[in-house]
Write a protein that holds these residues in place. Structure first.
Motif, short mmCIF file in Angstrom:
data_model
loop_
_atom_site.label_atom_id
_atom_site.label_comp_id
_atom_site.label_asym_id
_atom_site.label_seq_id
_atom_site.Cartn_x
_atom_site.Cartn_y
_atom_site.Cartn_z
N LEU A 76 53.19 -26.63 20.13
CA LEU A 76 53.53 -25.59 20.93
C LEU A 76 54.69 -24.58 20.62
O LEU A 76 55.74 -24.60 20.88
N ARG A 77 54.05 -23.47 19.83
CA ARG A 77 54.95 -22.65 18.92
C ARG A 77 54.93 -21.27 19.36
O ARG A 77 55.82 -20.27 19.05
N ARG A 78 53.77 -20.71 20.12
CA ARG A 78 53.86 -19.31 20.46
C ARG A 78 53.72 -18.97 21.99
O ARG A 78 53.39 -20.14 22.90
N ASP A 106 62.03 -30.09 30.00
CA ASP A 106 63.36 -29.88 29.55
C ASP A 106 63.37 -28.78 28.43
O ASP A 106 62.76 -28.86 27.39
N PRO A 107 63.94 -27.47 28.98
CA PRO A 107 63.74 -26.21 28.11
C PRO A 107 64.31 -26.28 26.79
O PRO A 107 63.97 -25.42 25.88
N SER A 108 65.32 -27.17 26.71
CA SER A 108 66.07 -27.53 25.41
C SER A 108 64.99 -27.97 24.45
O SER A 108 65.23 -27.76 22.97
N SER A 112 64.70 -23.73 20.60
CA SER A 112 64.91 -22.90 19.41
C SER A 112 63.78 -22.00 18.93
O SER A 112 63.67 -21.14 18.27
N ARG A 113 62.80 -22.19 19.55
CA ARG A 113 61.35 -21.26 19.26
C ARG A 113 61.32 -20.02 20.35
O ARG A 113 60.77 -19.14 19.73
N PHE A 114 61.75 -20.25 21.36
CA PHE A 114 61.55 -19.08 22.23
C PHE A 114 63.14 -18.51 22.82
O PHE A 114 63.17 -18.22 24.01
N ASP A 115 64.11 -18.36 21.99
CA ASP A 115 65.16 -17.53 22.24
C ASP A 115 66.25 -18.22 23.26
O ASP A 115 66.85 -17.30 24.13
N GLY A 116 66.17 -19.39 23.31
CA GLY A 116 67.25 -19.96 23.91
C GLY A 116 66.70 -20.40 25.48
O GLY A 116 65.62 -20.28 25.61
N LEU A 117 67.88 -21.34 25.84
CA LEU A 117 67.38 -22.06 27.07
C LEU A 117 66.86 -20.98 28.13
O LEU A 117 65.79 -21.35 28.77
N THR A 118 67.54 -20.11 28.61
CA THR A 118 67.04 -19.19 29.66
C THR A 118 65.83 -18.49 29.37
O THR A 118 65.15 -18.40 30.35
N ALA A 119 65.79 -18.01 28.16
CA ALA A 119 64.43 -17.32 27.69
C ALA A 119 63.16 -18.38 27.89
O ALA A 119 62.12 -17.81 28.11
#
Length: 349
Positions: A76-78, A106-108, A112-119
């Motif tokens: 799941l990269r995109r 778990d968003p963490s 790293s692939r999607f610009d941080g936890l919130t994003a």
């Protein structure tokens, strides 16, 4: 064991699905396709030997399970992969008769692939809203902390979940190997989540016994416990769970696949139900275990002899314990009554 009273279609029984992990919800065909598109090599256990043989009651077995899960997550990269996963998960829920999906993430694991936890969380929430519109399946998000990481990481996730309470996030969880992090260590994170109005739904009583479940109740004020089956080893604890109305999210095929029980008929599903414990059947990680939600209800019917009225009650329990809006709960409970009131031979195909 009772004899089933009829054979109403289980995929037409309205229900809620409360125990499904984000990556673990992926279709196997999607895993293979995304791995090819994103250049990820899959081990044989996730291709030719799928579903893999798993047994996680020892540390080596859990490590293998976690390794396969992490490899699956890596495809799941995109952003479009995340949208696809949630759309397909919602489609599978609709096919199973589930109108509410509470999927945990778990968003963490993706930050790293999607610009941080919130994003990352906002991406998943938007994907959930799109999936709802396209399928008609309502989706709530459980933000879940990892008990193998530091409790301060869990607090960060709880604060993030608090920001989106009422905006798609409905519950807060705690997952991974119980042997590597006690529930009591995460009390601070769950206090933050509960004060935000989020349901408390930690894992417990899967790889460890009654003490694990008791800590979820005492320290985390659990509304639901993921798995919780090993509470059966303490009759007083079972009575307490029933009296307090804490729902156990029981995942039959997962419990056997991971070696919690050797055979399906060893699972204490009937005993817990008879004791008055609220139960929500779930699948855990069908990507690795195979069967999806309807199969869990079929196991209740065919292995444990649940009658249609009892299956309807299992469905009601899942709906009542969910984070769904009250209006949707009322609608789904009425639909369960309709399912039960309609003779099996009169139901449309």
């Amino acid at each position: 064991m009772e004899t089933p009273t009829s054979d109403r279609r289980l995929d037409r029984l309205p229900k809620a699905h409360l125990h499904l992990h984000f990556t673990g919800s992926m279709r196997h065909s999607t895993l293979v396709e995304l791995a090819r598109e994103n250049g990820v090599h899959l081990p044989q256990a996730l291709v030719e030997d799928w579903p893999p043989r798993l047994r996680a009651t020892d540390e080596r077995g859990w490590f293998r399970f976690q390794r396969l899960y992490d490899i699956a997550r890596s495809v799941l990269r995109r952003p479009e992969d995340m949208y696809r996963l949630l759309r397909e998960a919602a489609e599978d829920e609709r096919a199973a008769g589930s109108s509410w999906l509470e999927i945990q993430v778990d968003p963490s694991g993706y930050a790293s692939r999607f610009d941080g936890l919130t994003a990352t969380l906002e991406l998943i929430l938007d994907a959930a809203r799109v999936a709802e519109r396209e399928t008609g399946t309502s989706i709530g998000l459980m933000v879940a902390a990892n008990r193998t990481r530091h409790p301060l990481d869990a607090k960060a996730l709880a604060r993030l979940a608090r920001q989106y309470a009422g905006r798609g996030v409905v519950s807060f969880g705690l997952n991974n190997d119980e042997r590597r992090g006690r529930a009591r260590e995460f009390e601070g994170a769950f206090r933050i989540a509960r004060r935000a109005g989020l349901l408390s739904a930690p894992h417990g009583g899967e790889l460890q016994g009654p003490r694990s479940v008791r800590e979820c109740l005492d320290e985390l004020q659990a509304d639901r416990v993921g798995h919780g089956v090993r509470a059966i080893e303490d009759p007083h604890l079972v009575e307490r769970i029933a009296t307090q109305g804490v729902t156990l999210e029981i995942c039959p095929t997962s419990n056997v696949a991971l070696g919690v029980y050797d055979e399906l008929d060893h699972l204490p599903l009937r005993r817990l139900f008879a004791a008055g414990v609220p139960i929500a059947l779930g699948t855990d990680d069908p990507l690795l275990f195979g069967p999806r939600l309807v199969e869990q209800y079929r196991i209740a019917r065919e292995v444990f002899g649940f009658s249609d009225p009892e299956l309807a009650e299992l469905a009601r329990m899942s709906i009542r314990a969910s984070g769904a809006p009250d209006s949707l709960k009322k609608e789904l409970l009425a639909d369960v009554d309709t399912w039960l009131a309609t003779p099996a031979d009169e139901r449309p195909d």
